[in-house]
Design an enzyme around this catalytic site. Structure first.
Site, PDB file in Angstrom:
ATOM      1  N   ASN A 156       0.805  -1.208   0.034  1.00  0.00           N
ATOM      2  CA  ASN A 156      -0.162   0.038   0.006  1.00  0.00           C
ATOM      3  C   ASN A 156       0.769   1.303   0.083  1.00  0.00           C
ATOM      4  OD1 ASN A 156       0.770  -0.465   2.650  1.00  0.00           O
ATOM      5  ND2 ASN A 156      -1.023   0.183   3.549  1.00  0.00           N
ATOM      6  N   LYS A 179      12.599  -7.544   1.463  1.00  0.00           N
ATOM      7  CA  LYS A 179      11.447  -8.339   0.712  1.00  0.00           C
ATOM      8  C   LYS A 179      10.201  -7.587   0.506  1.00  0.00           C
ATOM      9  CE  LYS A 179       8.241 -10.879   0.410  1.00  0.00           C
ATOM     10  NZ  LYS A 179       7.122 -10.543  -0.348  1.00  0.00           N
ATOM     11  N   PRO A 180      10.247  -6.812  -0.592  1.00  0.00           N
ATOM     12  CA  PRO A 180       8.882  -6.049  -0.915  1.00  0.00           C
ATOM     13  C   PRO A 180       7.566  -7.192  -1.077  1.00  0.00           C
ATOM     14  CG  PRO A 180      10.157  -6.255  -2.750  1.00  0.00           C
ATOM     15  CD  PRO A 180      10.889  -6.749  -1.693  1.00  0.00           C
ATOM     16  N   GLY A 232       2.506  -5.098   7.501  1.00  0.00           N
ATOM     17  CA  GLY A 232       1.749  -6.023   6.846  1.00  0.00           C
ATOM     18  C   GLY A 232       0.534  -6.253   7.873  1.00  0.00           C
ATOM     19  N   SER A 233      -0.130  -7.499   7.584  1.00  0.00           N
ATOM     20  CA  SER A 233      -1.149  -7.829   7.804  1.00  0.00           C
ATOM     21  C   SER A 233      -0.922  -8.447   9.742  1.00  0.00           C
ATOM     22  CB  SER A 233      -2.080  -8.989   7.301  1.00  0.00           C
ATOM     23  OG  SER A 233      -1.189 -10.069   7.035  1.00  0.00           O
ATOM     24  N   GLU A 254       4.381  -3.356  12.532  1.00  0.00           N
ATOM     25  CA  GLU A 254       3.594  -2.556  12.014  1.00  0.00           C
ATOM     26  C   GLU A 254       2.218  -3.415  11.333  1.00  0.00           C
ATOM     27  OE1 GLU A 254       3.368   0.525  13.324  1.00  0.00           O
ATOM     28  OE2 GLU A 254       5.293   0.691  13.493  1.00  0.00           O
ATOM     29  N   CYS A 288      -3.290   1.490   6.896  1.00  0.00           N
ATOM     30  CA  CYS A 288      -3.583   0.816   8.100  1.00  0.00           C
ATOM     31  C   CYS A 288      -3.971   1.656   9.087  1.00  0.00           C
ATOM     32  CB  CYS A 288      -2.191  -0.176   8.693  1.00  0.00           C
ATOM     33  SG  CYS A 288      -0.816   1.140   8.404  1.00  0.00           S
ATOM     34  N   GLU A 385     -10.731  -5.268   9.432  1.00  0.00           N
ATOM     35  CA  GLU A 385      -9.891  -4.281   8.822  1.00  0.00           C
ATOM     36  C   GLU A 385     -10.775  -4.325   7.347  1.00  0.00           C
ATOM     37  OE1 GLU A 385      -5.865  -4.664   8.272  1.00  0.00           O
ATOM     38  OE2 GLU A 385      -5.542  -2.307   8.697  1.00  0.00           O
TER      39      GLU A 385
HETATM   40  P1  ADP Z   1      -0.904  -6.872   2.962  1.00  0.00           P
HETATM   41  O1  ADP Z   1      -2.135  -7.390   3.243  1.00  0.00           O
HETATM   42  O2  ADP Z   1      -0.518  -5.742   3.353  1.00  0.00           O
HETATM   43  O3  ADP Z   1      -0.253  -7.338   1.538  1.00  0.00           O
HETATM   44  P2  ADP Z   1       0.673  -9.099   3.918  1.00  0.00           P
HETATM   45  O4  ADP Z   1       0.896  -9.423   5.545  1.00  0.00           O
HETATM   46  O5  ADP Z   1      -0.167 -10.114   3.228  1.00  0.00           O
HETATM   47  O6  ADP Z   1      -0.240  -7.807   4.125  1.00  0.00           O
HETATM   48  O7  ADP Z   1       1.985  -8.863   3.447  1.00  0.00           O
HETATM   49  C1  ADP Z   1       2.915  -7.877   3.704  1.00  0.00           C
HETATM   50  C2  ADP Z   1       4.269  -8.489   3.327  1.00  0.00           C
HETATM   51  O8  ADP Z   1       4.377  -9.850   3.835  1.00  0.00           O
HETATM   52  C3  ADP Z   1       4.403  -8.913   1.799  1.00  0.00           C
HETATM   53  O9  ADP Z   1       5.560  -8.402   1.329  1.00  0.00           O
HETATM   54  C4  ADP Z   1       3.950 -10.200   1.721  1.00  0.00           C
HETATM   55  O10 ADP Z   1       4.555 -10.900   0.602  1.00  0.00           O
HETATM   56  C5  ADP Z   1       5.004 -10.828   3.062  1.00  0.00           C
HETATM   57  N1  ADP Z   1       4.592 -12.085   3.323  1.00  0.00           N
HETATM   58  C6  ADP Z   1       3.316 -12.694   3.235  1.00  0.00           C
HETATM   59  N2  ADP Z   1       3.356 -13.864   3.974  1.00  0.00           N
HETATM   60  C7  ADP Z   1       4.386 -14.195   4.705  1.00  0.00           C
HETATM   61  C8  ADP Z   1       5.224 -15.107   5.119  1.00  0.00           C
HETATM   62  N3  ADP Z   1       4.512 -16.275   5.571  1.00  0.00           N
HETATM   63  N4  ADP Z   1       6.502 -14.933   5.496  1.00  0.00           N
HETATM   64  C9  ADP Z   1       7.012 -13.868   5.395  1.00  0.00           C
HETATM   65  N5  ADP Z   1       6.464 -12.954   4.684  1.00  0.00           N
HETATM   66  C10 ADP Z   1       5.424 -12.999   4.299  1.00  0.00           C
END
Ligand code: ADP
Length: 484
Positions: A156, A179-180, A232-233, A254, A288, A385
């Site tokens: 986002n 890792k984006p 992320g989530s 975050e 977020c 959310e």
């Molecule tokens: P969003 O809904 O904001 O994409 P995510 O939590 O799904 O939130 O993703 C945020 C980041 O975490 C991304 O870079 C995604 O590829 C990474 N990600 C998702 N699953 C995993 C995991 N199991 N381990 C590490 N990174 C992950």
């Protein structure tokens, strides 16, 4: 259009080399406004990540020896490089992410501001000399770079979320493996080019695209990684917190939010509507800190709703690259389906659609800016959310009641309230269980202040003088036998 081709790398950066995945696999990246494939990036996995971490560790051994001043100078070059290329970086960002170009330019600028902030802060990360209880001892508290950092970022804010992590990492003397998010890799890969231009040594910044589980798995299990910073989530954040246990990494998280936006009877309605539009519809509701629940006091409910409806209907929806666009597409088709599911549930439970409530006429990944009135606590969108352009409006009666309802969530990131009563503003400061509180303001993020959530919204802070702490280890040294 500006020419962003120099920044749009189709390769990964490991130890100063731009490389493909070992097996040559790639992932297609799409423009969410048009569905067109804009390019391909490597699909890397654990083996490439292992090498990137080793490269970061090698780079750390010399980079940690640089002075704060030397690092500050490189960070200022990085800030300037971002601002010199603000237009092209913003166009690249909008092309892969969809947000309006004006917002993308703002994102590049705030990212640059974070970098500059840490260029300044690192020169003031003082240690301490503590009064000793023993005459011939001196007690020193000193700060040292933590080591290799793993940074995992979302789609986002594909540029500025990285700025918040790269800024303190590089300022502190740490190196990093990034890792984006897979859907928005180019804005992150551009940071590799910018870091090279700014003079950071090979291996200081490594960037990998590909399998989240494999890259994330290696980052989390490799003992050379001393700290992990994630945006992320909440669900993925919890997995990473669990995975961090085996090697006891420092972590900052975050995570998600469920922001309440409270409008009291004594609020300035026009100001509240302006703040509501900004905090709900920025990035099409995909932040977020976006408002998830509007609580409006009985006496002002109808007036607020009428003005919010007019302002929402005035939003211009379209391709973010077109002039005047205020609402871009959602990130993917799953996001559209989620909006449809939430609305179906809310309408079935008594919600009234005031505007929108369906896909936008443009089709594709565009969803109409939506208001649903008469929202209630049994609707799914009260607890989840939303992460999209739906504004549910709840009615409330008393301050005490609304504070309890606002706090009735496992999340604790952002909260907003509009009132002219100063005493009430302080009561809200004390009682709202949120890390970020806006009183009569709908957008409050700024580099000078610590951004971060309470409860299940996260751990640690980004920005402010607090933001550098997570990247530094504190050592205590007692020097005795001094014959003083
Ligand atoms: P969003 O809904 O904001 O994409 P995510 O939590 O799904 O939130 O993703 C945020 C980041 O975490 C991304 O870079 C995604 O590829 C990474 N990600 C998702 N699953 C995993 C995991 N199991 N381990 C590490 N990174 C992950």
């Amino acid at each position: 259009m500006a020419d962003y081709s120099r920044f749009m790398r189709q390769a990964n950066l490991i130890g100063g080399e731009w490389v493909s995945a070992d097996d040559g696999a790639t992932i297609a990246v799409e423009n969410p406004a048009t569905g067109e494939v804009i390019g391909h990036v490597p699909k890397c996995g654990a083996a490439e990540t292992y090498r990137a971490i080793a490269a970061a560790q090698r780079a750390f051994e010399s980079y940690r020896e640089t002075t704060a001043n030397e690092r500050s100078v490189m960070l200022r070059h990085l800030h300037d490089a971002l601002m010199d290329h603000q237009q092209s970086l913003a166009e690249l960002l909008t092309t892969e992410q969809g947000k309006p170009l004006a917002e993308a330019k703002g994102e590049i600028a705030i990212g640059a501001a974070y970098v500059l902030w840490y260029a300044e802060e690192i020169r003031r990360t003082y240690g301490e000399i503590v009064p000793s209880p023993v005459q011939d001892r001196r007690l020193l508290v000193t700060k040292h770079p933590t080591g290799v950092v793993g940074a995992i970022t979302p789609w986002n804010f594909p540029s500025s979320m990285l700025a918040r992590k790269l800024g303190p990492t590089l300022a502190a003397g740490c190196t990093v493996v990034v890792k984006p998010a897979t859907v928005t890799p180019y804005s992150a890969l551009a940071w590799g080019v910018l870091a090279e231009d700014a003079g950071f040594p090979a291996g200081a910044v490594n960037i990998l695209t590909g399998s989240a589980r494999e890259i994330g798995g290696e980052i989390m299990s490799n003992p050379l990684v001393k700290k992990v910073t994630f945006t992320g989530s909440t669900e993925v954040g919890k997995t990473l917190i669990r995975q961090s246990a085996d090697t006891v990494k420092k972590i900052s998280m975050e995570l998600g939010g469920n922001a309440p936006f409270i409008v009291f009877d004594d609020a300035d309605v026009d100001r509240a509507v302006e703040g509501a539009i900004a905090s709900k519809f920025r990035n099409s509701g995909q932040t977020c800190v976006c408002t998830n629940r509007f609580y409006v006091q009985e006496g002002i409910y109808d007036a607020f709703l009428a003005k919010l409806k007019a302002a929402t209907e005035a939003l211009k929806v379209g391709n973010g690259l077109e002039d005047g666009t205020q609402q871009g597409p959602l990130i993917d088709t799953a996001a559209i389906s989620k909006m449809e599911d939430l609305m179906k549930d809310a309408e079935a439970k008594g919600g009234r659609v005031v505007t929108g409530g369906k896909r936008h006429a443009l089709g594709g990944q565009f969803y109409a800016p939506t208001i649903i009135a008469e929202a209630n606590d049994i609707m799914q969108l009260t607890r989840e959310e939303i992460f999209g352009p739906i504004a549910p409006i709840f009615k409330f009666n008393t301050e005490e009641e609304v504070i309890a309802r606002a706090n009735d969530t496992e999340f604790g990131l952002a909260a907003y309230a509009y009132t002219q009563d100063l005493g009430r503003a302080f009561r809200l400061n004390e009682k709202l269980e949120y890390g970020l509180i806006g009183i009569n303001e709908g957008i409050i993020t700024t580099v000078e202040a610590p951004f971060g959530g309470l409860k299940e919204s996260g751990l640690g802070k980004e920005g402010g003088h607090q933001g550098i702490d997570d990247y530094l280890d504190t050592k205590y040294t007692a020097i005795g036998g001094l014959n003083l």
